[in-house]
Design a protein around this motif. Structure first.
Motif, mmCIF file in Angstrom:
data_model
loop_
_atom_site.group_PDB
_atom_site.id
_atom_site.type_symbol
_atom_site.label_atom_id
_atom_site.label_comp_id
_atom_site.label_asym_id
_atom_site.label_seq_id
_atom_site.Cartn_x
_atom_site.Cartn_y
_atom_site.Cartn_z
ATOM 1 N N LEU A 1 22.351 43.373 41.441
ATOM 2 C CA LEU A 1 22.458 44.740 40.921
ATOM 3 C C LEU A 1 22.187 45.772 42.015
ATOM 4 C CD1 LEU A 1 20.724 44.678 37.410
ATOM 5 C CD2 LEU A 1 23.132 45.111 37.896
ATOM 6 N N PHE A 2 21.112 45.568 42.777
ATOM 7 C CA PHE A 2 20.713 46.577 43.748
ATOM 8 C C PHE A 2 21.466 46.471 45.065
ATOM 9 C CE2 PHE A 2 17.258 47.005 40.748
ATOM 10 C CZ PHE A 2 17.071 48.389 40.732
ATOM 11 N N ALA A 3 22.333 45.461 45.175
ATOM 12 C CA ALA A 3 23.249 45.403 46.318
ATOM 13 C C ALA A 3 24.569 46.067 45.975
ATOM 14 C CB ALA A 3 23.483 43.951 46.727
ATOM 15 N N SER A 4 24.653 46.658 44.790
ATOM 16 C CA SER A 4 25.880 47.315 44.328
ATOM 17 C C SER A 4 25.626 48.807 44.155
ATOM 18 C CB SER A 4 26.324 46.708 42.993
ATOM 19 O OG SER A 4 25.429 47.102 41.953
ATOM 20 N N ALA A 5 26.598 49.488 43.597
ATOM 21 C CA ALA A 5 26.466 50.923 43.357
ATOM 22 C C ALA A 5 25.381 51.232 42.343
ATOM 23 C CB ALA A 5 27.800 51.502 42.883
ATOM 24 N N PHE A 6 24.942 50.222 41.587
ATOM 25 C CA PHE A 6 23.863 50.473 40.643
ATOM 26 C C PHE A 6 22.599 50.967 41.338
ATOM 27 C CE2 PHE A 6 20.024 49.007 38.419
ATOM 28 C CZ PHE A 6 20.160 49.724 37.242
ATOM 29 N N ALA A 7 22.387 50.545 42.584
ATOM 30 C CA ALA A 7 21.213 51.024 43.327
ATOM 31 C C ALA A 7 21.213 52.543 43.405
ATOM 32 C CB ALA A 7 21.192 50.420 44.728
ATOM 33 N N LEU A 8 22.382 53.121 43.668
ATOM 34 C CA LEU A 8 22.491 54.576 43.749
ATOM 35 C C LEU A 8 22.348 55.210 42.367
ATOM 36 C CD1 LEU A 8 22.895 56.943 45.625
ATOM 37 C CD2 LEU A 8 25.368 56.596 45.474
ATOM 38 N N VAL A 9 22.929 54.576 41.352
ATOM 39 C CA VAL A 9 22.789 55.078 39.982
ATOM 40 C C VAL A 9 21.320 55.081 39.577
ATOM 41 C CG1 VAL A 9 23.345 54.636 37.555
ATOM 42 C CG2 VAL A 9 25.108 54.341 39.308
ATOM 43 N N PHE A 10 20.582 54.049 39.947
ATOM 44 C CA PHE A 10 19.162 53.961 39.609
ATOM 45 C C PHE A 10 18.371 55.119 40.214
ATOM 46 C CE2 PHE A 10 14.873 52.546 40.836
ATOM 47 C CZ PHE A 10 14.341 52.242 39.591
ATOM 48 N N VAL A 11 18.646 55.437 41.464
ATOM 49 C CA VAL A 11 17.939 56.546 42.113
ATOM 50 C C VAL A 11 18.332 57.872 41.461
ATOM 51 C CG1 VAL A 11 17.510 57.750 44.292
ATOM 52 C CG2 VAL A 11 17.808 55.273 44.276
ATOM 53 N N ILE A 12 19.599 58.020 41.098
ATOM 54 C CA ILE A 12 20.055 59.233 40.406
ATOM 55 C C ILE A 12 19.314 59.392 39.081
ATOM 56 C CG2 ILE A 12 22.017 60.268 39.182
ATOM 57 C CD1 ILE A 12 23.828 59.090 41.386
ATOM 58 N N VAL A 13 19.212 58.309 38.323
ATOM 59 C CA VAL A 13 18.519 58.360 37.032
ATOM 60 C C VAL A 13 17.039 58.714 37.230
ATOM 61 C CG1 VAL A 13 17.746 56.972 35.080
ATOM 62 C CG2 VAL A 13 20.100 56.794 35.871
ATOM 63 N N THR A 14 16.432 58.174 38.276
ATOM 64 C CA THR A 14 15.020 58.472 38.542
ATOM 65 C C THR A 14 14.809 59.957 38.792
ATOM 66 O OG1 THR A 14 14.608 56.257 39.433
ATOM 67 C CG2 THR A 14 13.063 58.005 40.071
ATOM 68 N N PHE A 15 15.696 60.587 39.562
ATOM 69 C CA PHE A 15 15.542 62.020 39.819
ATOM 70 C C PHE A 15 15.857 62.841 38.575
ATOM 71 C CE2 PHE A 15 15.271 60.837 44.249
ATOM 72 C CZ PHE A 15 14.372 61.778 44.730
ATOM 73 N N GLU A 16 16.771 62.343 37.733
ATOM 74 C CA GLU A 16 16.978 63.019 36.451
ATOM 75 C C GLU A 16 15.713 62.928 35.605
ATOM 76 O OE1 GLU A 16 17.873 63.855 32.371
ATOM 77 O OE2 GLU A 16 17.181 61.913 33.146
ATOM 78 N N GLY A 17 15.051 61.763 35.644
ATOM 79 C CA GLY A 17 13.812 61.590 34.903
ATOM 80 C C GLY A 17 12.697 62.485 35.419
ATOM 81 N N LEU A 18 12.610 62.647 36.738
ATOM 82 C CA LEU A 18 11.609 63.541 37.319
ATOM 83 C C LEU A 18 11.828 64.974 36.850
ATOM 84 C CD1 LEU A 18 11.561 62.117 40.955
ATOM 85 C CD2 LEU A 18 9.627 62.084 39.359
ATOM 86 N N PHE A 19 13.077 65.411 36.827
ATOM 87 C CA PHE A 19 13.393 66.769 36.375
ATOM 88 C C PHE A 19 13.120 66.907 34.878
ATOM 89 C CE2 PHE A 19 16.191 70.018 34.683
ATOM 90 C CZ PHE A 19 16.055 71.060 35.599
ATOM 91 N N TYR A 20 13.610 65.964 34.096
ATOM 92 C CA TYR A 20 13.509 66.013 32.634
ATOM 93 C C TYR A 20 12.050 66.023 32.173
ATOM 94 C CZ TYR A 20 13.786 64.074 27.840
ATOM 95 O OH TYR A 20 13.628 63.844 26.506
ATOM 96 N N ARG A 21 11.260 65.040 32.643
ATOM 97 C CA ARG A 21 9.891 64.919 32.156
ATOM 98 C C ARG A 21 9.043 66.097 32.625
ATOM 99 N NH1 ARG A 21 8.624 62.926 27.888
ATOM 100 N NH2 ARG A 21 9.558 60.896 28.347
#
Length: 430
Positions: free
Chosen positions: A214-234
């Motif tokens: 998973l993390f050798a694919s584009a999902f790694a970038l999606v995961f980081v994007i989601v984390t920053f969305e979570g930082l903003f949201y929460r």
């Protein structure tokens, strides 16, 4: 084109589960006010007890995703609903802060199951994902608004907080019973040759191997994007009520005698959450027309601008209706876009991951969203002590980083990482 019968069955089941997760989640702060007075403890201690419930909500997402791949998403959602209801029964039967802590820990552990399991179910069982993601998000926002409203109303009518907790547990128990009887195909949207159902238990080596893929694919970038969305949201949702309460523009607005004790900022905040229902729906429908990376880029950019826009508007002097109208309008826009972005990262996970690891993928996704994203509560609290503008600039920075990461996904970083939409589609067809 209407939804198929299978799509409708999954949509109804998942929407019920999503709404109830947030129904329970947002009722807890209403009880917190009563616990502070009844148990005569400090705000710090009571807050730590409540944190015991919210922490597992995010941290449990990864093991929940693994379990969803092992036992099947439907089974996990039913367990989530039953567990949350049982936890509120524990709350309702407790008479001490220790009992409250036990109930909240149990609730957080049960609630953490829903998002990876529910979204995995939609992603593998629903043909028209965008539309159902939209309805699913709206149901969650309805729960966000109804939970505190019902809890407060029950206690306003004279019930104890224990009785209110027991009543709040009833819909979850009924939904769990409904889930046991619900009939649908959880893998209807996946090619028959692809194994997307319940699998054998993952060994540690399997987990590490699947995670590495998973993390050798584009999902790694999606995961980081989601984390920053979570930082903003929460960060924004946690501190915006306090920011509105302390703003000069609302200082001269006073409710009537019958509403004594309520703050104008609270009304605005609830309205923001209600507008978010529309945002979820529109965002979900747009995922059928706009690539996930493009949508994430656009919505992050808008959120950064809106966060910064609070700085001048909240500094308007009290006494005029223009400032109040500006705050209400900006808050409504903010609520719309804050929730409209969420279907895009949910869709991105579905696009950039293989079906057989979808539960694990959503487990990592909500570890980033609710687990790592919760770090902004500490960061935001520290910066807010410095100044409100500093806090809003910090939150806007999280959104700007989201823009940059989404640009990377949009222009084709996925081609270098190995799994983009084309590869994911190919995987599903093999």
């Amino acid at each position: 084109m209407g939804l198929s019968g299978n799509d409708r069955a999954i949509a109804g089941f998942a929407m019920t589960g999503h709404g109830l997760v947030h129904w329970f989640e947002t009722s807890i702060p209403i009880f917190l006010v009563v616990w502070l007075a009844e148990f005569e403890v400090s705000t710090l201690l009571a807050g730590l007890v409540v944190a015991l419930g919210y922490a597992p909500f995010g941290l449990g997402a990864l093991p929940a995703g693994i379990l969803a791949d092992r036992f099947g998403a439907k089974t996990l959602v039913v367990a989530c609903l039953a567990g949350m209801s049982a936890s509120f029964v524990i709350l309702g039967l407790s008479g001490s802060l220790a009992g409250v802590a036990i109930g909240l820990v149990c609730w957080g552990a049960a609630a953490s199951i829903y998002h990876p399991a529910g979204l995995s179910l939609i992603s593998t069982g629903v043909e028209q994902r965008g539309r159902v993601f939209a309805w699913h998000g709206m149901a969650g926002n309805a729960g966000i608004a109804l939970g505190p409203f019902v809890a407060a109303t029950l206690m306003f009518l004279g019930l104890t907080w224990q009785a209110a907790a027991l009543i709040l547990a009833i819909p979850g128990a009924l939904a769990a019973l409904y889930g046991l009887r619900a009939d649908f195909d959880p893998t209807a949207a996946v090619d028959p040759d692809v194994d997307a159902g319940a699998d054998e238990a993952l060994s540690l080596s399997d987990l590490v191997g699947n995670s590495r893929v998973l993390f050798a694919s584009a999902f790694a970038l999606v995961f980081v994007i989601v984390t920053f969305e979570g930082l903003f949201y929460r960060g924004m949702l946690t501190f915006l009520p306090e920011i509105l309460h302390g703003s000069s523009v609302l200082a001269g607005v006073a409710p009537g005698p019958s509403l004594e004790g309520f703050e104008p900022g609270h009304y605005i905040y609830v309205g923001l959450l209600v507008v978010g229902i529309v945002g979820q729906y529109v965002g979900g429908r747009l995922t059928d027309r706009i690539r996930p990376a493009t949508g994430l880029l656009a919505f992050f950019a808008v959120l950064a601008v809106l966060a910064l826009s609070f700085v001048p508007i909240l500094s308007i002097e009290a006494g005029g209706t223009a400032g109040l109208v500006a705050v209400v309008g900006l808050s409504a826009l903010f609520g719309f876009f804050l929730f409209a972005i969420q279907p895009f990262y949910q869709e991105a996970v579905a696009v950039y991951t293989p079906p057989e690891s979808r539960g694990l993928s959503y487990g990592y996704t909500y570890l980033g969203e609710f687990g790592f994203g919760a770090a902004s509560i500490a960061i935001g609290g520290y910066v807010l002590d410095i100044s409100t503008p500093a806090f809003l600039v910090t939150m806007a920075t999280f959104a700007v980083i989201g823009v940059a990461l989404s640009v990377g996904l949009s222009v084709g970083v996925d081609r270098f990482l190995g799994t983009g939409p084309e590869q994911a589609a190919t995987t599903a067809d093999e």
